[in-house]
Write a protein that holds these residues in place. Sequence first.
Motif: not given
Length: 72
Positions: A46-59
Amino acid sequence: MNRYISSFIISALSYIVIIVAIIYFANTDTRCNADAKIQNVKKVCFSVINQPVAQKPKKEEKIVSMPKPKPK
């Protein structure tokens, strides 16, 4: 009188379909094939793949446009 005949035909056909379906599924062979070879499972990975965290768009900076000069 015509609606009674059509109602009888519709209900008779629906009951026939239900009865045929019950007989068909009751007679199907659900057992597995005796000739099938059973293989031992040696390893399961079994392998766990983390999804990238969505970054907030810059102002976004507001772009100030210069007023157009009036034609002379």
